[in-house]
Design an enzyme around this catalytic site. Structure first.
Site, PDB file in Angstrom:
ATOM      1  N   ARG A 108       0.871  -1.188   0.000  1.00 16.91           N
ATOM      2  CA  ARG A 108       0.000   0.000   0.000  1.00 16.91           C
ATOM      3  C   ARG A 108       0.896   1.222   0.000  1.00 16.91           C
ATOM      4  NH1 ARG A 108      -5.048   2.077   3.652  1.00 16.91           N
ATOM      5  NH2 ARG A 108      -6.047   0.607   2.242  1.00 16.91           N
ATOM      6  N   HIS A 135      -7.532   0.813  -6.137  1.00 19.91           N
ATOM      7  CA  HIS A 135      -7.733   0.071  -4.887  1.00 19.91           C
ATOM      8  C   HIS A 135      -8.488  -1.226  -5.224  1.00 19.91           C
ATOM      9  CE1 HIS A 135      -7.897  -0.737  -0.751  1.00 19.91           C
ATOM     10  NE2 HIS A 135      -8.747   0.194  -0.324  1.00 19.91           N
ATOM     11  N   GLN A 138     -10.440  -3.522  -2.622  1.00 17.24           N
ATOM     12  CA  GLN A 138     -11.678  -2.895  -2.129  1.00 17.24           C
ATOM     13  C   GLN A 138     -12.863  -3.253  -3.030  1.00 17.24           C
ATOM     14  OE1 GLN A 138     -12.204  -0.625   0.664  1.00 17.24           O
ATOM     15  NE2 GLN A 138     -14.294  -1.159   0.123  1.00 17.24           N
ATOM     16  N   ASP A 231     -16.759   8.531  -0.990  1.00 15.11           N
ATOM     17  CA  ASP A 231     -15.448   8.349  -0.346  1.00 15.11           C
ATOM     18  C   ASP A 231     -15.007   9.728   0.155  1.00 15.11           C
ATOM     19  OD1 ASP A 231     -12.960   7.377   0.438  1.00 15.11           O
ATOM     20  OD2 ASP A 231     -12.144   7.203  -1.584  1.00 15.11           O
ATOM     21  N   CYS A 272     -16.085   2.970   1.248  1.00 14.64           N
ATOM     22  CA  CYS A 272     -14.943   2.097   1.540  1.00 14.64           C
ATOM     23  C   CYS A 272     -14.468   2.246   2.983  1.00 14.64           C
ATOM     24  CB  CYS A 272     -13.811   2.404   0.567  1.00 14.64           C
ATOM     25  SG  CYS A 272     -13.335   4.142   0.574  1.00 14.64           S
ATOM     26  N   ARG A 317     -14.058  -7.221   3.294  1.00 13.37           N
ATOM     27  CA  ARG A 317     -12.642  -7.056   2.929  1.00 13.37           C
ATOM     28  C   ARG A 317     -11.864  -8.306   3.318  1.00 13.37           C
ATOM     29  NH1 ARG A 317     -10.401  -2.268   2.412  1.00 13.37           N
ATOM     30  NH2 ARG A 317      -9.007  -3.464   1.085  1.00 13.37           N
TER      31      ARG A 317
HETATM   32  N1   CP Z   1     -11.116   0.833   2.892  1.00 13.41           N
HETATM   33  C1   CP Z   1      -9.823   0.760   3.279  1.00 13.41           C
HETATM   34  O1   CP Z   1      -8.915   0.502   2.479  1.00 13.41           O
HETATM   35  O2   CP Z   1      -9.643   0.990   4.596  1.00 13.41           O
HETATM   36  P1   CP Z   1      -8.228   1.113   5.337  1.00 13.41           P
HETATM   37  O3   CP Z   1      -7.601   2.403   4.867  1.00 13.41           O
HETATM   38  O4   CP Z   1      -8.573   1.125   6.790  1.00 13.41           O
HETATM   39  O5   CP Z   1      -7.386  -0.049   4.946  1.00 13.41           O
HETATM   40  N1  NVA Z   2      -9.532   7.479  -1.379  1.00  8.56           N
HETATM   41  C1  NVA Z   2      -9.148   7.056  -0.050  1.00  8.56           C
HETATM   42  C2  NVA Z   2      -9.465   5.619   0.157  1.00  8.56           C
HETATM   43  C3  NVA Z   2      -9.127   5.072   1.518  1.00  8.56           C
HETATM   44  C4  NVA Z   2      -9.479   3.635   1.682  1.00  8.56           C
HETATM   45  C5  NVA Z   2      -7.669   7.319   0.169  1.00  8.56           C
HETATM   46  O1  NVA Z   2      -6.872   6.999  -0.713  1.00  8.56           O
HETATM   47  O2  NVA Z   2      -7.320   7.874   1.207  1.00  8.56           O
END
Ligand code: CP
Ligand code: NVA
Length: 332
Positions: A108, A135, A138, A231, A272, A317
């Protein structure tokens, strides 16, 4: 379904066929059932995975960790300051070193090019746990949740409101196109998804008999929606100075009860997470103090409503990420 994902990376869903995505969803359902019945499923005993996180996470990290442990694997978590990667050691060298010790690598972080470079240099599967652009894990949880609520997913209409050029919105557009779900994004023009990705998705959607619509008009976009999705307005890695501009641009796209009332009566709400639906967070409180806004992309009333399936989505998830690890790491 004759699908074999052994040894494959999961970097973005554009690389996966409709059949492969649906296979992962059906595998997740089987694994979810086993988990609910407390049936052991430690099919990957003796293997180990490493999780590289350059950005924060609750769901993704925990899903990979619990998923790996349920499958009988060992797990190492490396946080933003816990490894040599990027600072003293190149992505390519890191990928090779980790491949000598682990059976799978989750990443990540920031640019999609980083996870692509990791995958090019690794000899084990690499999974994208979120980049600035995509992502993909997700999406699997989101589709599973939609399927659990509606059964048939083809022909459904999913409407995303908010920052439509972020990783989640772009990934939703891809997965909807691939699975024949009508995708609408309601956003100001400057936050529409990148034109080249829209064109690619439109081509795919055409073959699947679905559509992609970008609109600034919420009532036009939301009409007859089966799924309303939003989001955060500023994503991880973006500068905090953007908040003021984003609030100004995106306030008209907040998901509130009026928006939900324009969708189908059976419509569900997805996010998400994490979400700013109250002032019970440090950033939420700061925004309230600075701009007087106590709820952002979604109101608390919608977040806690019956239509909100966000906690099922969060749980999914685990089952979907477990399916990805199992499908790509299993021995035969
Ligand atoms: N939705 C998601 O990716 O959550 P986190 O940032 O907590 O992993
Ligand atoms: N768009 C958000 C998603 C988090 C799961 C981010 O990248 O922060």
């Amino acid at each position: 379904m004759n699908v074999d994902l052994k040894g494959r990376d999961l970097l973005k869903l554009l690389d996966y066929s409709k059949e492969e995505i649906l296979y992962l969803i059906s595998l997740a359902k089987v694994l979810k059932e086993k988990k609910k019945k407390h049936e052991p499923h430690a099919y990957l005993k003796g293997k180990n995975v490493v999780l590289l996180f350059e950005k924060d996470s609750t769901r993704t990290r925990c899903a990979f960790e619990v998923g790996a442990m349920d499958l009988g694997m060992g797990v190492t978590y490396l946080g933003p300051s816990g490894s040599q990667m990027g600072k003293k050691e190149s992505i390519a060298d890191t990928a090779q070193v980790l491949s000598r010790m682990y059976d799978g690598i989750e990443y990540r972080g920031f640019d999609q090019t980083i996870v692509e470079e990791l995958a090019r240099n690794a000899s084990v599967p690499v999974w994208n746990g979120l980049t600035n652009e995509f992502h993909p894990t997700q999406m699997l949880a989101d589709i599973l949740t939609i399927q659990e609520n509606f059964g048939e997913i083809r022909g459904r209409k999913l409407v995303f409101l908010g920052d439509a050029r972020n990783n989640v919105a772009c990934s939703l557009m891809v997965v909807c196109a691939k699975l024949g779900i009508h995708f609408v994004c309601c956003a100001p023009k400057e936050l529409f998804p990148p034109a080249s990705l829209v064109a690619t998705c439109q081509e795919i959607a055409k073959e699947e008999g679905s559509s992609i619509l970008l609109t600034e008009n919420t009532s036009e976009g939301v009409k007859d929606a089966d799924v309303i999705y939003t989001d955060v307005w500023v994503s991880m890695g973006e500068d905090a100075s953007l908040w003021e501009k984003r609030i100004q641009l995106l306030k008209p796209y907040q998901v509130n009860e009026q928006v939900m009332s324009m969708a189908k009566p059976t419509a569900i709400f997805l996010h998400c997470l994490p979400s700013f639906h109250d002032t019970h967070t440090t950033i939420g409180k700061e925004i309230y103090d600075k701009f007087g806004l106590s709820e952002m992309e979604v109101t608390d009333a919608v977040f806690i409503s019956k239509a909100s399936k966000v906690m099922d989505q969060a749980e999914n998830r685990l089952h979907t990420i477990k399916a990805v690890m199992y499908a790509t790491l299993k021995d035969e």
